[in-house]
Structure formats: structure tokens, C-alpha cells
Write an enzyme that holds these catalytic residues in place. Structure first.
Site, mmCIF file in Angstrom:
data_model
loop_
_atom_site.group_PDB
_atom_site.id
_atom_site.type_symbol
_atom_site.label_atom_id
_atom_site.label_comp_id
_atom_site.label_asym_id
_atom_site.label_seq_id
_atom_site.Cartn_x
_atom_site.Cartn_y
_atom_site.Cartn_z
ATOM 1 N N LYS A 9 3.325 48.958 49.784
ATOM 2 C CA LYS A 9 3.773 49.776 50.912
ATOM 3 C C LYS A 9 3.008 51.106 50.978
ATOM 4 O O LYS A 9 2.325 51.483 50.018
ATOM 5 C CB LYS A 9 5.290 49.998 50.794
ATOM 6 C CG LYS A 9 6.099 48.697 50.962
ATOM 7 C CD LYS A 9 7.590 48.973 50.916
ATOM 8 C CE LYS A 9 8.401 47.701 51.108
ATOM 9 N NZ LYS A 9 9.865 47.971 51.096
ATOM 10 N N TYR A 49 10.168 42.669 59.898
ATOM 11 C CA TYR A 49 11.500 43.125 59.474
ATOM 12 C C TYR A 49 12.587 42.791 60.498
ATOM 13 O O TYR A 49 13.647 43.440 60.490
ATOM 14 C CB TYR A 49 11.472 44.631 59.193
ATOM 15 C CG TYR A 49 10.869 44.985 57.845
ATOM 16 C CD1 TYR A 49 11.391 44.454 56.658
ATOM 17 C CD2 TYR A 49 9.789 45.862 57.750
ATOM 18 C CE1 TYR A 49 10.853 44.789 55.416
ATOM 19 C CE2 TYR A 49 9.247 46.197 56.503
ATOM 20 C CZ TYR A 49 9.783 45.653 55.344
ATOM 21 O OH TYR A 49 9.252 45.995 54.114
ATOM 22 N N ASN A 112 10.236 52.157 48.076
ATOM 23 C CA ASN A 112 10.346 51.277 46.900
ATOM 24 C C ASN A 112 9.076 50.476 46.619
ATOM 25 O O ASN A 112 9.121 49.388 46.071
ATOM 26 C CB ASN A 112 11.595 50.390 46.998
ATOM 27 C CG ASN A 112 11.539 49.412 48.154
ATOM 28 O OD1 ASN A 112 10.596 49.435 48.939
ATOM 29 N ND2 ASN A 112 12.533 48.551 48.251
ATOM 30 N N HIS A 115 6.698 45.145 48.769
ATOM 31 C CA HIS A 115 7.506 44.079 49.386
ATOM 32 C C HIS A 115 7.080 42.738 48.802
ATOM 33 O O HIS A 115 5.897 42.512 48.573
ATOM 34 C CB HIS A 115 7.270 44.043 50.905
ATOM 35 C CG HIS A 115 7.751 42.761 51.538
ATOM 36 N ND1 HIS A 115 9.038 42.597 51.972
ATOM 37 C CD2 HIS A 115 7.125 41.577 51.771
ATOM 38 C CE1 HIS A 115 9.185 41.355 52.444
ATOM 39 N NE2 HIS A 115 8.032 40.722 52.339
ATOM 40 N N GLU A 126 5.905 34.762 56.547
ATOM 41 C CA GLU A 126 5.211 36.044 56.408
ATOM 42 C C GLU A 126 3.703 35.859 56.223
ATOM 43 O O GLU A 126 2.904 36.628 56.769
ATOM 44 C CB GLU A 126 5.839 36.843 55.247
ATOM 45 C CG GLU A 126 7.261 37.276 55.599
ATOM 46 C CD GLU A 126 8.045 37.868 54.440
ATOM 47 O OE1 GLU A 126 7.487 38.035 53.326
ATOM 48 O OE2 GLU A 126 9.243 38.181 54.646
#
Ligand code: IDP
Ligand code: MG
Length: 149
Positions: A9, A49, A112, A115, A126
Site C-alpha cells: 500500500k 474495495y 496497515n 493487502h 483481483e
């Protein structure tokens, strides 16, 4: 052989953690079959998402993920989806086990670090969303005889 989608990320790219995270994936025995640094278009972020559209954190998640480049990967190996989720760790870094990527490198749920697809079905969706077929490489690495029996 199973494939999964892993994305480093924007927080981790800015923190210069790409090498650290790729090293952990490779040292586990998983194999990179696709990778690219990219700024995420709004439409891709929203499709990726979509399951979280009604959640209170959705808007901040979309603006975060489109705010700076990500490093998107397709990773291959036996049980790759499940093993990747384990080495990534729990969604909230405060609950992620030490030794996991989020447990070692993250502090808050909104930043975080990485992913990973949560199921084989999500991984297929994905991978198709983020990569064209010609961006993925099929190859045998010489150490595989020492990783698989
Ligand atoms: P996952 O990334 O471990 O699969 P999901 O529940 O699918 O976790 O949530 C997607 C992403 O949304 C998380 O990785 C995190 O960046 C963000 N997120 C999830 N829950 C929260 C929250 O309570 N506050 C802020 N961000 C959240
Ligand atoms: Mg998820």
C-alpha cells in the site's frame, strides 16, 4: 499451483518498505509472477474495495489507496492465498502477530502496509482486475526442487 494478489500500500511504498516486504514473500518460498509500481485510478480502487462500499472507512480507504503509488504483485505457490494471509497478519496491526508483516511493520488499521486476497475466488477476481495476462510470467525457478517434495 495457486496464485494470489498482494499489494504493497502507499504507506509502505513511501516508507521504502517494498524490498523488505518482497524479501519476506520470497524467503517464504513464494514466487513472484507479476509486479508493477502504479498509481491506482479511482475506478480501480472502487472496484477492488466494492465489498466495503457501505463501511464508514470506505471513503478514507479509497482516498488513501489512490493518494500515492502502490506496488501490485501476483504471487504463486502451494496454498499461496492462505499462506500469504498468514505472513501478512491480522487486518489491525495492533492484533497482528509479531513476525507477520503487519505485526512487525504497521501500527494502525488505516495504514496497515499491505493487502492480500482473502480467498481463492477473491484472488482470481483481483488478479484479473489488476493485471493483464501478458503481464504475468509462468516459469520454473531452480530452488523449487528444494521447496516442494
Ligand atoms: P484485509 O485487508 O485484512 O482483508 P478488510 O476487512 O478487507 O481487511 O478491510 C480492507 C482494508 O480496509 C483494510 O486492510 C484496512 O486498510 C481498511 N480497514 C478495515 N477496517 C478498518 C477500520 O475499522 N478503520 C479504518 N480502516 C479499515
Ligand atoms: Mg479484505
Amino acid at each position: 499451483m495457486e496464485r494470489t494478489f498482494i499489494m504493497i500500500k502507499p504507506d509502505a511504498v513511501q516508507r521504502k518498505l517494498i524490498g523488505e516486504i518482497v524479501q519476506r514473500i520470497e524467503r517464504k518460498g513464494l514466487k513472484l509472477v507479476g509486479a508493477k509500481l502504479m498509481t491506482v485510478p479511482q475506478s480501480l480502487a472502487e472496484t477492488h474495495y466494492a465489498e466495503h462500499k457501505e463501511r464508514p472507512f470506505y471513503n478514507s480507504l479509497i482516498s488513501f489507496i489512490t493518494s500515492a503509488p502502490v506496488f501490485a504483485m501476483v504471487v504463486e505457490g502451494d496454498d499461496a492465498v492462505n499462506i500469504s494471509r498468514h505472513i501478512i497478519g491480522a487486518t489491525n496491526p495492533s492484533e497482528a502477530t509479531p513476525g507477520s508483516i503487519r505485526g512487525d511493520l504497521g501500527l494502525t488499521v488505516g495504514r496497515n502496509v499491505v493487502h492480500g486476497s482473502d480467498s481463492v475466488e477473491s484472488a482470481q477476481r483481483e488478479i484479473a482486475l489488476w493485471f493483464n495476462e501478458d503481464e504475468l510470467s509462468t516459469y520454473t525457478a531452480p530452488d523449487e526442487v528444494w521447496i516442494y517434495e
